[in-house]
Design an enzyme around this catalytic site. Structure first.
Site, PDB file in Angstrom:
ATOM      1  CG  ASP A   1      28.610  99.417  -7.877  1.00 28.89           C
ATOM      2  OD1 ASP A   1      29.212 100.147  -8.208  1.00 28.89           O
ATOM      3  OD2 ASP A   1      28.448  98.252  -8.230  1.00 28.89           O
TER       4      ASP A   1
ATOM      5  CE  LYS B   1      34.151  97.348  -5.856  1.00 25.15           C
ATOM      6  NZ  LYS B   1      33.325  96.511  -6.770  1.00 25.15           N
TER       7      LYS B   1
ATOM      8  CD  GLN C   1      32.344  92.856  -6.807  1.00 24.27           C
ATOM      9  OE1 GLN C   1      32.351  93.942  -5.854  1.00 24.27           O
ATOM     10  NE2 GLN C   1      32.646  92.865  -7.725  1.00 24.27           N
TER      11      GLN C   1
END
Ligand code: NAP
Length: 282
Positions: A122, A55, A99
């Protein structure tokens, strides 16, 4: 029939060109300041570390910055919440990626939900999910939002089609189902308690594999002409669907690798650029 390949790698690469232009335009307007994605990695899971690195690399390819925060496996919920609070308050940070998964002692849901809605690029917050499900503006969960972009690019018709989503996780199956429903598909969501999965999959015009088990969805369950989206990724380049068995019978499918994965990362940075544009517009 030979199925069309829904090439996420090519679409993501093309989108990066457009994003680089938008990042340069933002920098020109903001004294050289580029959008910043903050990534938080808790613990030392090697797969998670790889995803976070990929990313960060994608950010650099389009001229953005990323700020990589690494926290030890012993991190508490309170420590992670404090880190998120700091990033929420930092005007230079436009997007926050926590994450998944975090170590078991951490309340992951509480931490996801602490991310400011405007920086939830996200698409992991309860509020963002709710707004998306109500078809209100919100950043979509990156993997299903990336899948929707891919389906739109290849003009896959969704309205009135029967979509069967196998998996109901908060970051994939559930938001995928809501997005398909918003696109007027008729949606069936399957999970570990679902009875007679093969019969349900056999009826599907669109199958989304989001189950996390290699080649779990058998080729023989897929009806001729179906569109197959495989979100799974396992060692050896195997997805959640037995893809080899359907390339002659499906009408379209996402390859593994090179289908859903690149679109997930691209959607994350796409939403970060859009968040930075929104912040710049005040
Ligand atoms: P997850 O949280 O483990 O969820 C798996 C889902 O599958 C659960 O809803 C589970 O049902 C369901 N399931 C398990 N066994 C089943 C069975 N026998 N029949 C029907 N459903 C069953 O996984 P995830 O995070 O959603 O990820 C799913 C897959 O997508 C994984 O392969 C992962 O690697 C991949 N993924 C890819 C990307 C990408 O960028 N390409 C991003 C995220 C995830 P219950 O709810 O009943 O337990």
């Amino acid at each position: 029939m030979t199925a069309r390949v829904l090439d996420g790698k090519a679409l993501a690469a093309a989108a990066e060109g457009e994003l680089a232009t938008r990042v340069a335009a933002l920098a020109a307007r903001n004294g050289g300041r580029v959008p910043i994605l903050a990534t938080i990695l808790v613990g030392d899971d090697p797969a998670s570390a790889t995803y976070v690195r990929m990313k960060g690399n994608a950010c650099r390819r389009v001229g953005m910055d990323s700020r990589a925060i690494e926290m030890p496996a012993t991190t508490t919920t309170e420590e992670l919440l404090a880190c998120i609070d700091e990033l929420n308050a930092n005007p230079d940070v436009h997007g926050i990626l926590l994450q998944h998964p975090v170590p078991a002692q951490i309340d992951e849901r509480a931490c996801f939900d602490r991310i400011a809605l405007a920086k939830d690029v996200d698409g992991v917050t309860t509020a963002g999910y709710g707004r998306m499900a109500m078809d209100e503006p919100a950043w979509g969960s990156a993997t299903p939002a990336g899948i929707m972009r891919l389906l739109a690019h290849y003009e896959i018709p969704l309205a009135g089609r029967l979509a069967v989503v196998v998996g109901r996780s908060p970051i994939l199956g559930k938001p995928m189902a809501a997005m398909l429903l918003n696109a007027d598909a008729t949606v069936v969501v399957c999970h570990s308690k679902t009875r007679d999965l093969p019969t349900l999959v056999r009826q599907a015009d669109i199958v989304v594999g989001a189950v996390g088990k290699p080649a779990f969805i058998r080729g023989e369950w897929i009806k001729d002409g179906a569109v197959v989206v495989d979100a799974g990724y396992h060692p050896g380049g195997v997805g959640d669907v037995e893809l080899d068995a359907i390339v002659e019978r499906a009408s379209a499918y996402t390859p593994v690798p090179g289908g859903v994965g690149p679109m997930t990362i691209n959607t994350l940075i796409w939403q970060t650029v859009a968040a930075a544009e929104a912040a710049a517009a005040g």
